[in-house]
Scaffold this active site. Structure first.
Site, PDB file in Angstrom:
ATOM      1  N   ASP A  39      40.601  28.216  29.717  1.00  0.00           N
ATOM      2  CA  ASP A  39      41.493  27.322  30.752  1.00  0.00           C
ATOM      3  C   ASP A  39      43.009  27.753  30.601  1.00  0.00           C
ATOM      4  O   ASP A  39      43.858  27.573  29.553  1.00  0.00           O
ATOM      5  CB  ASP A  39      41.646  25.867  30.425  1.00  0.00           C
ATOM      6  CG  ASP A  39      42.339  25.045  31.576  1.00  0.00           C
ATOM      7  OD1 ASP A  39      43.043  25.820  32.266  1.00  0.00           O
ATOM      8  OD2 ASP A  39      42.257  23.966  31.435  1.00  0.00           O
ATOM      9  N   THR A 104      50.675  42.338  40.829  1.00  0.00           N
ATOM     10  CA  THR A 104      50.697  42.236  42.400  1.00  0.00           C
ATOM     11  C   THR A 104      51.698  43.073  42.997  1.00  0.00           C
ATOM     12  O   THR A 104      52.798  43.237  42.445  1.00  0.00           O
ATOM     13  CB  THR A 104      50.666  40.939  42.754  1.00  0.00           C
ATOM     14  OG1 THR A 104      50.742  40.817  44.262  1.00  0.00           O
ATOM     15  CG2 THR A 104      51.886  40.291  42.219  1.00  0.00           C
ATOM     16  N   ASP A 105      51.581  43.624  44.116  1.00  0.00           N
ATOM     17  CA  ASP A 105      52.451  44.167  44.952  1.00  0.00           C
ATOM     18  C   ASP A 105      53.657  43.108  45.258  1.00  0.00           C
ATOM     19  O   ASP A 105      54.925  43.455  45.768  1.00  0.00           O
ATOM     20  CB  ASP A 105      51.890  44.771  46.211  1.00  0.00           C
ATOM     21  CG  ASP A 105      51.035  43.625  46.965  1.00  0.00           C
ATOM     22  OD1 ASP A 105      50.557  42.893  46.461  1.00  0.00           O
ATOM     23  OD2 ASP A 105      51.048  43.883  48.233  1.00  0.00           O
ATOM     24  N   TYR A 128      54.996  32.797  43.866  1.00  0.00           N
ATOM     25  CA  TYR A 128      53.750  33.770  43.383  1.00  0.00           C
ATOM     26  C   TYR A 128      54.562  35.015  42.915  1.00  0.00           C
ATOM     27  O   TYR A 128      54.262  35.657  41.589  1.00  0.00           O
ATOM     28  CB  TYR A 128      52.838  34.010  44.564  1.00  0.00           C
ATOM     29  CG  TYR A 128      51.643  34.931  44.231  1.00  0.00           C
ATOM     30  CD1 TYR A 128      51.156  34.986  43.165  1.00  0.00           C
ATOM     31  CD2 TYR A 128      51.785  36.199  44.770  1.00  0.00           C
ATOM     32  CE1 TYR A 128      49.870  35.884  42.824  1.00  0.00           C
ATOM     33  CE2 TYR A 128      50.758  37.185  44.664  1.00  0.00           C
ATOM     34  CZ  TYR A 128      49.858  37.005  43.527  1.00  0.00           C
ATOM     35  OH  TYR A 128      48.839  38.121  43.309  1.00  0.00           O
ATOM     36  N   LYS A 132      54.420  36.401  38.676  1.00  0.00           N
ATOM     37  CA  LYS A 132      53.574  37.388  38.305  1.00  0.00           C
ATOM     38  C   LYS A 132      54.493  38.458  37.411  1.00  0.00           C
ATOM     39  O   LYS A 132      54.125  38.819  36.435  1.00  0.00           O
ATOM     40  CB  LYS A 132      52.911  38.233  39.347  1.00  0.00           C
ATOM     41  CG  LYS A 132      51.537  37.241  39.939  1.00  0.00           C
ATOM     42  CD  LYS A 132      50.575  37.098  38.973  1.00  0.00           C
ATOM     43  CE  LYS A 132      49.879  38.201  38.894  1.00  0.00           C
ATOM     44  NZ  LYS A 132      48.620  38.140  38.018  1.00  0.00           N
TER      45      LYS A 132
END
Length: 301
Positions: A39, A104-105, A128, A132
């Site tokens: 988790d 991520t982009d 987001y 990241k």
């Protein structure tokens, strides 16, 4: 002959996780972990799952990727996308195991024209993207020998994604529109798994962009999906996707970076491999994933 490496994949049930398990199992002993065995919201759960294991490499594709919920659940987004990767990176460093963090982009603000390189400054415009990016920083701070790979517009046979969604919409709705001002690189999860192999073999470190070659708008990607679906016999009600703008979509809570196309020149220089085009990868997905069968059966019936 050296023993095959032992690779842990955290998030083995996800789209990229499934592609990684399938690809890496050819040459390595793969240990797939997913909830409830681990988790990411609970650091102790992470330690309990990983510390007893003996492994050489670990890949973390698991993340909170829903862009709008990240805006309203910021604490959860940072816990999963930043704190958890940092804990995992420290465990890997203590074991002298190589870690790969899938990013991520969305770490870019989207204001650059052309293709982003790994040397371009990351300036996220959403929770987001910011969570990241923080994850990237914590992973590399734990051990500069760890690896960060940024992917974009991911789809694959493991779980439905944009191609399945837009075809489903086109089979029930005659009028569809998608933004013309959102540009990126549609990327096959299967191809990302293949591209990751030579990086793992060399224990690559730092940041690499992994995506299919070329870029397009959301509208162009959607139209390409419909064209392939029509060729395969899907009973489409919508033949042509109209263009609109990101500002026309009031349901979006988070700001979307308009252009997140990424260059893979660094990957090609390091490996000698040039990723195939997004169009070629998408055509293979439509030909092999089997998701069109239900539409074809309905058309025949």
């Amino acid at each position: 002959m050296p023993p095959s490496p032992r690779i842990v994949i955290v998030g083995a049930a996800g789209r990229l996780g499934q592609a990684l398990v399938k690809r890496l199992s050819r040459d390595a002993t793969v240990i797939g972990l997913a909830r409830p065995a681990i988790d990411l919201l609970e650091p102790q759960s992470i330690r309990d799952a990983l510390e007893p294991l003996d492994f050489d490499q670990l890949i973390l594709p698991a993340a909170m990727t829903a862009v709008d919920p990240c805006e309203t659940e910021q604490e959860k987004a940072y816990a999963i996308n930043a704190t958890a990767p940092g804990v995992i990176a420290e465990i890997c460093a203590a074991k002298k195991a190589h870690m790969t963090y899938v990013s991520t982009d969305f770490v870019f603000d989207g204001e650059t024209h052309g293709f982003y390189t790994e040397g371009d400054e990351a300036q996220p415009v959403s929770v987001y993207g910011a969570s990241k990016l923080k994850g990237e920083e914590l992973v590399l701070a734990a051990d500069p020998g760890h690896l960060v790979v940024r992917v974009s517009w991911l789809y694959g046979p493991g779980k439905p994604a944009f191609p399945e969604w837009i075809v489903d919409k086109a089979c029930s709705d005659a009028n569809l529109s998608l933004p013309m001002d959102k540009t990126g690189c549609p990327t096959s999860a299967t191809d990302v798994a293949d591209m990751l192999v030579p990086l793992l073999e060399e224990s690559a470190s730092g940041v690499f962009h992994l995506c299919n070659a070329g870029s397009c708008s959301w509208q162009e990607w959607g139209q390409a999906c419909l064209d392939l679906a029509r060729e395969a016999g899907a009973p489409l009600k919508c033949d042509s996707i109209a263009g609109n703008w990101l500002a026309d979509i009031p349901a979006f809570l988070a700001k979307r970076p308009p252009n997140t196309a990424m260059s893979t020149d660094k990957f090609t220089t390091f490996t000698g491999i040039s990723p195939r085009s997004w169009q070629e990868a998408l055509r293979e997905h439509f030909a092999t994933s089997g998701f069109l069968a239900k539409y074809q059966a309905a058309a025949c019936g």
